[in-house]
Design a protein around this motif. Structure first.
Motif, short mmCIF file in Angstrom:
data_model
loop_
_atom_site.label_atom_id
_atom_site.label_comp_id
_atom_site.label_asym_id
_atom_site.label_seq_id
_atom_site.Cartn_x
_atom_site.Cartn_y
_atom_site.Cartn_z
N VAL A 72 5.77 14.04 5.75
CA VAL A 72 5.98 12.86 4.63
C VAL A 72 5.57 11.70 5.34
O VAL A 72 5.62 11.32 6.61
CB VAL A 72 7.39 12.72 4.30
N MET A 73 5.03 10.89 4.59
CA MET A 73 4.37 9.36 5.02
C MET A 73 5.36 8.49 3.86
O MET A 73 5.32 8.68 2.72
CB MET A 73 3.07 9.05 4.72
N LEU A 74 6.19 7.54 4.48
CA LEU A 74 6.93 6.70 3.67
C LEU A 74 6.45 5.21 4.01
O LEU A 74 6.59 4.85 5.13
CB LEU A 74 8.28 6.80 4.20
N THR A 75 6.61 4.50 2.90
CA THR A 75 6.11 3.21 3.22
C THR A 75 6.73 2.40 1.96
O THR A 75 7.07 2.72 0.68
CB THR A 75 4.40 2.97 2.77
N ARG A 76 6.85 1.17 2.14
CA ARG A 76 7.67 0.11 1.25
C ARG A 76 7.17 -1.34 1.44
O ARG A 76 5.93 -1.50 1.95
CB ARG A 76 9.12 0.14 1.38
N ASP A 77 8.02 -2.48 1.17
CA ASP A 77 7.61 -3.64 1.39
C ASP A 77 8.78 -4.48 1.90
O ASP A 77 9.70 -3.88 2.56
CB ASP A 77 6.81 -4.33 0.27
N HIS A 78 8.61 -6.03 1.40
CA HIS A 78 9.70 -6.78 1.77
C HIS A 78 11.38 -6.41 1.45
O HIS A 78 11.44 -5.97 0.58
CB HIS A 78 9.17 -8.15 1.58
N GLN A 79 12.10 -7.19 2.27
CA GLN A 79 13.50 -7.36 1.79
C GLN A 79 14.01 -6.00 1.31
O GLN A 79 14.17 -4.95 2.28
CB GLN A 79 13.53 -8.58 0.66
N ASP A 80 14.53 -5.80 0.14
CA ASP A 80 15.17 -4.73 -0.33
C ASP A 80 14.10 -3.73 -1.28
O ASP A 80 14.42 -2.95 -1.72
CB ASP A 80 16.37 -4.79 -1.03
N LEU A 81 12.78 -4.14 -1.22
CA LEU A 81 11.93 -3.44 -1.82
C LEU A 81 11.57 -2.27 -1.57
O LEU A 81 10.96 -2.01 -0.27
CB LEU A 81 10.43 -4.20 -2.11
N GLY A 82 12.19 -0.91 -2.25
CA GLY A 82 11.87 0.38 -1.66
C GLY A 82 13.04 0.60 -0.84
O GLY A 82 13.02 1.97 -0.11
N ALA A 83 14.37 0.20 -1.05
CA ALA A 83 15.38 0.59 -0.16
C ALA A 83 15.99 1.90 -0.68
O ALA A 83 16.71 2.59 0.00
CB ALA A 83 16.42 -0.49 -0.46
N CYS A 84 15.38 2.71 -1.62
CA CYS A 84 15.70 4.10 -2.08
C CYS A 84 15.34 4.83 -0.89
O CYS A 84 15.99 6.08 -0.77
CB CYS A 84 15.22 4.41 -3.42
#
Length: 291
Positions: free
Chosen positions: A102-114
């Motif tokens: 798996v490759m997991l990515t997100r962005d700032h603050q709580d964006l993608g905190a799931c």
């Protein structure tokens, strides 16, 4: 004849046009699909999908990942709603225990905190209200231009530009150019997220790349590689802007809520993305245990 790895590129939102839907990662998916082995056959069979729920509200593609329908999951957590369900998390965990990457990515603050629902590998992703950075000194604003976005929000530069990155020594295979030298540049972004080594995987994980804020001069982690026993490999990346169309070619557009004016560096000199292409090639190969 080699069998291509089945690679699922997946967002955590539905097909919302004015958002980071999977179509905004088309240059990445096209690049991965174009890669060929020594026999000339495709290395990856790429499927790109937005979130699709069954009657119970669980994602159907993550269920297929658990059942063996895909070999790799590249999960782009682009939501602010906590989209992943407990069943979704269980499916990713089952796939990991079966040896899939798996490759997991997100962005700032709580964006993608799931992503923090995803057990040990999810704990590599730090957010403001979920699994915050264990270092209290880092729980503060870095980017000071976009006041609607708070920490973690490391300012590595403008969208459409590249940032100098430092590959951690010893050099990880993901951060190695074909020449053997270290990857030195990745797309920049005004407010990157934060990643780190999970305490539960500290003996089997490593920060493989760091960046430096152009505002504060603070160094921050860009990617963490995890290779724990009895499970598939995993990568935690600090911002999906390293991989999206807008950062590889700003002419392809962005959602209306992105207000920062992009640079045109990658348009004037597409060659600056050579390291980025190598980075994603290496991630796919490392998750497949080819390197």
């Amino acid at each position: 004849m080699s069998t291509p790895q089945r690679l699922l590129v997946k967002t955590t939102i539905g097909p919302v046009e004015d958002d980071w839907h999977v179509g905004r990662f088309s240059l990445l998916t096209d690049h991965l699909a174009s890669l060929r082995g020594e026999d000339g056959q495709p290395l990856y069979a790429v499927t790109a999908r937005d979130r699709a729920e069954d009657a119970a509200g669980d994602d159907v593609d993550l269920a297929a990942f658990a059942a063996g329908g895909f070999d790799q999951l590249w999960l782009f957590a682009v939501d602010v709603t906590g989209a992943l369900t407990l069943t979704d998390a269980a499916h990713v965990e089952a796939a990991q225990k079966a040896g899939r990457g798996v490759m997991l990515t997100r962005d700032h603050q709580d964006l993608g905190a799931c992503l923090t629902k995803l057990g040990d590998v999810g704990q590599a992703q730090y957010f403001q209200t979920q699994n915050p950075d264990p270092d209290p000194a880092r729980r503060c604003r870095d980017d000071r231009d976009t006041l609607s976005i708070d920490w973690p929000n490391y300012h590595s530069g403008a969208n459409g530009d590249v940032q100098a990155v430092d590959a951690t020594q010893p050099l990880h295979p993901i951060m190695r150019r074909a020449s053997g030298e270290a990857i030195a540049y990745l797309p920049s972004h005004p407010h990157e997220g934060a990643v780190g080594v999970p305490a539960s995987l500290k003996d089997h994980s490593a920060v493989i790349a760091t960046g430096t804020s152009k505002v504060s001069g603070v160094r921050f982690n860009i990617a963490v590689a995890m290779d724990g026993p009895g499970r598939g490999r995993a990568i935690a990346d600090s911002s999906f802007h390293h991989l999206c169309d807008f950062n590889w070619d700003p002419r392809l557009g962005r959602p209306s809520f992105v207000t920062e004016i992009p640079a045109d560096t990658v348009i004037r000199d597409p060659g600056v993305l050579a390291d980025t292409h190598r980075y994603v090639e290496n991630i796919a190969a490392w998750l497949a245990r080819r390197i």
